[in-house]
Write a protein that holds these residues in place. Structure first.
Motif, PDB file in Angstrom:
ATOM      1  N   MET A 140       0.831  -1.199   0.000  1.00 40.92           N
ATOM      2  CA  MET A 140       0.000   0.000   0.000  1.00 40.92           C
ATOM      3  C   MET A 140       0.876   1.264   0.000  1.00 40.92           C
ATOM      4  O   MET A 140       1.976   1.238   0.543  1.00 40.92           O
ATOM      5  CB  MET A 140      -0.900   0.003   1.243  1.00 40.92           C
ATOM      6  CG  MET A 140      -1.956  -1.101   1.191  1.00 40.92           C
ATOM      7  SD  MET A 140      -2.973  -0.999  -0.302  1.00 40.92           S
ATOM      8  CE  MET A 140      -2.834  -2.658  -0.940  1.00 40.92           C
ATOM      9  N   SER A 141       0.376   2.321  -0.601  1.00 35.91           N
ATOM     10  CA  SER A 141       1.212   3.515  -0.772  1.00 35.91           C
ATOM     11  C   SER A 141       0.644   4.708  -0.017  1.00 35.91           C
ATOM     12  O   SER A 141      -0.546   4.744   0.294  1.00 35.91           O
ATOM     13  CB  SER A 141       1.270   3.891  -2.253  1.00 35.91           C
ATOM     14  OG  SER A 141       1.654   2.781  -3.026  1.00 35.91           O
ATOM     15  N   SER A 142       1.520   5.680   0.226  1.00 39.72           N
ATOM     16  CA  SER A 142       1.021   6.963   0.734  1.00 39.72           C
ATOM     17  C   SER A 142       0.764   7.834  -0.494  1.00 39.72           C
ATOM     18  O   SER A 142       1.656   8.053  -1.329  1.00 39.72           O
ATOM     19  CB  SER A 142       2.021   7.599   1.687  1.00 39.72           C
ATOM     20  OG  SER A 142       3.186   7.921   0.989  1.00 39.72           O
ATOM     21  N   ILE A 143      -0.500   8.275  -0.614  1.00 39.87           N
ATOM     22  CA  ILE A 143      -0.938   8.963  -1.833  1.00 39.87           C
ATOM     23  C   ILE A 143      -1.491  10.345  -1.486  1.00 39.87           C
ATOM     24  O   ILE A 143      -2.290  10.485  -0.551  1.00 39.87           O
ATOM     25  CB  ILE A 143      -2.042   8.145  -2.548  1.00 39.87           C
ATOM     26  CG1 ILE A 143      -1.519   6.755  -2.916  1.00 39.87           C
ATOM     27  CG2 ILE A 143      -2.568   8.881  -3.778  1.00 39.87           C
ATOM     28  CD1 ILE A 143      -2.557   5.849  -3.585  1.00 39.87           C
ATOM     29  N   ALA A 144      -1.042  11.369  -2.232  1.00 40.13           N
ATOM     30  CA  ALA A 144      -1.646  12.704  -2.122  1.00 40.13           C
ATOM     31  C   ALA A 144      -2.660  12.819  -3.243  1.00 40.13           C
ATOM     32  O   ALA A 144      -2.332  12.515  -4.402  1.00 40.13           O
ATOM     33  CB  ALA A 144      -0.583  13.779  -2.261  1.00 40.13           C
ATOM     34  N   PHE A 145      -3.907  13.223  -2.935  1.00 37.38           N
ATOM     35  CA  PHE A 145      -4.941  13.351  -3.954  1.00 37.38           C
ATOM     36  C   PHE A 145      -5.444  14.789  -3.954  1.00 37.38           C
ATOM     37  O   PHE A 145      -5.946  15.279  -2.951  1.00 37.38           O
ATOM     38  CB  PHE A 145      -6.097  12.366  -3.675  1.00 37.38           C
ATOM     39  CG  PHE A 145      -6.884  12.024  -4.909  1.00 37.38           C
ATOM     40  CD1 PHE A 145      -7.657  12.997  -5.543  1.00 37.38           C
ATOM     41  CD2 PHE A 145      -6.843  10.753  -5.453  1.00 37.38           C
ATOM     42  CE1 PHE A 145      -8.371  12.695  -6.704  1.00 37.38           C
ATOM     43  CE2 PHE A 145      -7.557  10.440  -6.618  1.00 37.38           C
ATOM     44  CZ  PHE A 145      -8.327  11.415  -7.232  1.00 37.38           C
ATOM     45  N   ILE A 146      -5.316  15.443  -5.116  1.00 33.70           N
ATOM     46  CA  ILE A 146      -5.687  16.860  -5.213  1.00 33.70           C
ATOM     47  C   ILE A 146      -6.811  17.046  -6.232  1.00 33.70           C
ATOM     48  O   ILE A 146      -6.671  16.655  -7.397  1.00 33.70           O
ATOM     49  CB  ILE A 146      -4.452  17.699  -5.619  1.00 33.70           C
ATOM     50  CG1 ILE A 146      -3.361  17.494  -4.565  1.00 33.70           C
ATOM     51  CG2 ILE A 146      -4.801  19.185  -5.721  1.00 33.70           C
ATOM     52  CD1 ILE A 146      -2.017  17.953  -5.002  1.00 33.70           C
ATOM     53  N   GLY A 147      -7.936  17.629  -5.778  1.00 37.12           N
ATOM     54  CA  GLY A 147      -9.098  17.856  -6.646  1.00 37.12           C
ATOM     55  C   GLY A 147     -10.156  16.810  -6.384  1.00 37.12           C
ATOM     56  O   GLY A 147     -10.093  15.687  -6.909  1.00 37.12           O
ATOM     57  N   LEU A 148     -11.126  17.168  -5.527  1.00 37.93           N
ATOM     58  CA  LEU A 148     -12.115  16.177  -5.065  1.00 37.93           C
ATOM     59  C   LEU A 148     -13.513  16.557  -5.541  1.00 37.93           C
ATOM     60  O   LEU A 148     -14.450  16.697  -4.748  1.00 37.93           O
ATOM     61  CB  LEU A 148     -12.075  16.091  -3.529  1.00 37.93           C
ATOM     62  CG  LEU A 148     -10.693  15.787  -2.950  1.00 37.93           C
ATOM     63  CD1 LEU A 148     -10.641  16.119  -1.463  1.00 37.93           C
ATOM     64  CD2 LEU A 148     -10.324  14.323  -3.177  1.00 37.93           C
ATOM     65  N   GLY A 149     -13.664  16.752  -6.853  1.00 37.69           N
ATOM     66  CA  GLY A 149     -14.967  17.123  -7.419  1.00 37.69           C
ATOM     67  C   GLY A 149     -15.786  15.890  -7.754  1.00 37.69           C
ATOM     68  O   GLY A 149     -15.649  14.831  -7.124  1.00 37.69           O
ATOM     69  N   ASN A 150     -16.644  16.013  -8.768  1.00 41.15           N
ATOM     70  CA  ASN A 150     -17.538  14.912  -9.154  1.00 41.15           C
ATOM     71  C   ASN A 150     -16.779  13.616  -9.432  1.00 41.15           C
ATOM     72  O   ASN A 150     -17.269  12.528  -9.121  1.00 41.15           O
ATOM     73  CB  ASN A 150     -18.330  15.285 -10.417  1.00 41.15           C
ATOM     74  CG  ASN A 150     -19.372  16.347 -10.139  1.00 41.15           C
ATOM     75  OD1 ASN A 150     -19.919  16.421  -9.032  1.00 41.15           O
ATOM     76  ND2 ASN A 150     -19.651  17.188 -11.124  1.00 41.15           N
ATOM     77  N   MET A 151     -15.589  13.731 -10.022  1.00 36.93           N
ATOM     78  CA  MET A 151     -14.790  12.542 -10.349  1.00 36.93           C
ATOM     79  C   MET A 151     -13.760  12.226  -9.267  1.00 36.93           C
ATOM     80  O   MET A 151     -13.597  11.075  -8.860  1.00 36.93           O
ATOM     81  CB  MET A 151     -14.045  12.762 -11.678  1.00 36.93           C
ATOM     82  CG  MET A 151     -14.933  12.890 -12.884  1.00 36.93           C
ATOM     83  SD  MET A 151     -15.860  11.391 -13.238  1.00 36.93           S
ATOM     84  CE  MET A 151     -14.576  10.335 -13.887  1.00 36.93           C
ATOM     85  N   GLY A 152     -13.021  13.251  -8.833  1.00 37.58           N
ATOM     86  CA  GLY A 152     -11.924  13.030  -7.895  1.00 37.58           C
ATOM     87  C   GLY A 152     -12.389  12.415  -6.581  1.00 37.58           C
ATOM     88  O   GLY A 152     -11.714  11.519  -6.043  1.00 37.58           O
ATOM     89  N   ALA A 153     -13.533  12.872  -6.056  1.00 36.02           N
ATOM     90  CA  ALA A 153     -13.991  12.364  -4.749  1.00 36.02           C
ATOM     91  C   ALA A 153     -14.213  10.847  -4.776  1.00 36.02           C
ATOM     92  O   ALA A 153     -13.626  10.128  -3.955  1.00 36.02           O
ATOM     93  CB  ALA A 153     -15.246  13.107  -4.293  1.00 36.02           C
ATOM     94  N   PRO A 154     -15.021  10.313  -5.706  1.00 33.60           N
ATOM     95  CA  PRO A 154     -15.184   8.854  -5.702  1.00 33.60           C
ATOM     96  C   PRO A 154     -13.910   8.085  -6.045  1.00 33.60           C
ATOM     97  O   PRO A 154     -13.691   6.976  -5.531  1.00 33.60           O
ATOM     98  CB  PRO A 154     -16.280   8.603  -6.753  1.00 33.60           C
ATOM     99  CG  PRO A 154     -16.435   9.857  -7.532  1.00 33.60           C
ATOM    100  CD  PRO A 154     -15.945  10.967  -6.668  1.00 33.60           C
ATOM    101  N   MET A 155     -13.032   8.666  -6.871  1.00 29.36           N
ATOM    102  CA  MET A 155     -11.756   7.982  -7.174  1.00 29.36           C
ATOM    103  C   MET A 155     -10.910   7.873  -5.901  1.00 29.36           C
ATOM    104  O   MET A 155     -10.330   6.823  -5.603  1.00 29.36           O
ATOM    105  CB  MET A 155     -10.998   8.749  -8.270  1.00 29.36           C
ATOM    106  CG  MET A 155     -11.650   8.644  -9.646  1.00 29.36           C
ATOM    107  SD  MET A 155     -11.020   9.894 -10.803  1.00 29.36           S
ATOM    108  CE  MET A 155      -9.364   9.302 -11.098  1.00 29.36           C
ATOM    109  N   ALA A 156     -10.860   8.982  -5.149  1.00 25.67           N
ATOM    110  CA  ALA A 156     -10.086   8.971  -3.897  1.00 25.67           C
ATOM    111  C   ALA A 156     -10.713   7.995  -2.896  1.00 25.67           C
ATOM    112  O   ALA A 156      -9.993   7.286  -2.184  1.00 25.67           O
ATOM    113  CB  ALA A 156     -10.038  10.391  -3.321  1.00 25.67           C
TER     114      ALA A 156
END
Ligand code: NAD
Length: 296
Positions: free
Chosen positions: A1-17
Motif C-alpha cells: 500500500m502507498s502513501s498517496i496525495a490526492f488533489i481535486g475532489l470534485g464529481n470525479m476526484g472524490a469517488p476515485m479517492a
C-alpha cells in the motif's frame, strides 16, 4: 500500500479517492473547496491545508482538476513540483490540452520526477464503481509503477503513447461523445415530436443500428433511465462546460494538425449555445433541452 496525495475532489476526484481509501492506501487530500474534503476525511483520509502540504512525503501524487489552466497553475504556477519527493510518481488525471500535459511532464522530468497523463473515461458512475478507463501517455516504466493504483480506480488501462498521447486519445473520444449525445437527443426529440413514447423509442434504438453509449447507459430523456442525470434534473455527471472545454481542445488540436472536424465544430457550437442559455453547470445530456424548448 502507498502513501498517496490526492488533489481535486470534485464529481470525479472524490469517488476515485474514496476507492483508493477502500483499497487500503494512506490518503492525504486537498481541494480548494473545504466541503469537498469532508466526504474523504469521513472515509478515513487525512486533510491537508494546502496542495504543498498534501504532497510532502507522498510516494504517489494524483490530481483531478477541471482544465489546463488549473493543472499548469498548480504544478508550474504554484511550483508544486518542487514540494514533491524526487522518487515520487505523479498521475495527472484531468482532461487538458496535450500541449499542457507535455509542458508539465517536461518540467517534472527536469526535476527527475516520473509523470504520466492519465485522463479517464466512464463518467461519475464509473468513478464510483471503480470501473474507469484510463488512457495513459508517458513512459512505459512509469505506467507500470502506476498500474496497481490505477487498477484500484479503473478496469481498462491503455497506453496511448508518449507524454500527451493520453490526452489526444481522450479528446478524440470526447468529441465523439459530444456528437453522439447531440445526435441521440435529436433523434429522440424527432420521435417524440411525431408521437412516439421516448421509452419505447429508446428501447428500439438500443437494440438497433443507432445504439450507442447514451442509449445503453446515459439516456438524455428524463425518466427513461432512473440512474441517469436526465432523471435527476441533470445534476452531477459531466458538466456542459466541461464538454464545451473538451470540444474546444478538439478544435485546437484540429487547427494545429490541419485535420477537419465539421461535426465536432458543430457540436461545439451546440454546447456553447446551450451553455450561454445558463445550462453550463448541468450534465451535458441536457443538450436535449435545445431540441425540446418550444418558442412561446
Ligand atoms: P469538478 O469541477 O466537479 O471538480 C474539480 C475539483 O477541482 C473541484 O472540487 C475544485 O474545487 C478542484 N480544484 C480546482 N483547482 C484546484 C486547485 N488548484 N487545488 C485543489 N483543488 C482544485 O470536475 P470533475 O467533473 O470532477 O472533472 C475533473 C476532470 O475530469 C475534468 O478535466 C473533466 O473534464 C474530467 N472528466 C470528467 C468526467 C465527468 O463525468 N465528470 C468524466 C471524465 C473526465
Amino acid at each position: 500500500m502507498s502513501s498517496i496525495a490526492f488533489i481535486g475532489l470534485g464529481n470525479m476526484g472524490a469517488p476515485m479517492a474514496q476507492n483508493l481509501v477502500k483499497a487500503g492506501h494512506q490518503l492525504t487530500v486537498f481541494d480548494l473547496v473545504p466541503a469537498a474534503v469532508k466526504g474523504l476525511t469521513d472515509a478515513g483520509a487525512r486533510a491537508a491545508s494546502s496542495a504543498a502540504e498534501a504532497v510532502r512525503g507522498a510516494e504517489i501524487v494524483v490530481s483531478m482538476l477541471p482544465a489546463s489552466k488549473h493543472v499548469e497553475g498548480l504544478y508550474l504556477g504554484d511550483d508544486l513540483l518542487s514540494s514533491i519527493d524526487s522518487s515520487a510518481l505523479v498521475i495527472e488525471c484531468s482532461t487538458i490540452s496535450p500541449d499542457s500535459a507535455r509542458k508539465v511532464a517536461a518540467a517534472a522530468q527536469a526535476r527527475g520526477l516520473a509523470m504520466i497523463d492519465a485522463p479517464v473515461s466512464g463518467g461519475t458512475g464509473g468513478a464510483v464503481a471503480g470501473t474507469l478507463t484510463f488512457i495513459v501517455g508517458g513512459e512505459q516504466a512509469a505506467l507500470q509503477r502506476a498500474m496497481p493504483v490505477l487498477q484500484n480506480m479503473g478496469k481498462n488501462i491503455f497506453h496511448a503513447g508518449a507524454a500527451g498521447a493520453g490526452q489526444v486519445a481522450k479528446i478524440c473520444n470526447n468529441m465523439l461523445l459530444g456528437i453522439l449525445m447531440a445526435g441521440t437527443s435529436e433523434a429522440l426529440a424527432l420521435g417524440v415530436a411525431n408521437g412516439l413514447d421516448p421509452q419505447v423509442l429508446s428501447d428500439i434504438i438500443a437494440k438497433s443500428s443507432g445504439r450507442n453509449w447514451a442509449t445503453e447507459l446515459y439516456n438524455p430523456w428524463p425518466g427513461v433511465m432512473d440512474h441517469a442525470p436526465a432523471s435527476k434534473g441533470y445534476a452531477g455527471g459531466f458538466g456542459v462546460d466541461l464538454m464545451l472545454k473538451d470540444l474546444g481542445l478538439a478544435a485546437e488540436s484540429a487547427l494545429s494538425s490541419r485535420a477537419t472536424i465539421p461535426l465536432g465544430e458543430l457540436a461545439r457550437n451546440l454546447y456553447a449555445l446551450h451553455s450561454s442559455g445558463g445550462s453550463g453547470k448541468l450534465d451535458f445530456s441536457s443538450i436535449v433541452n435545445l431540441y425540446t424548448q418550444k418558442a412561446t
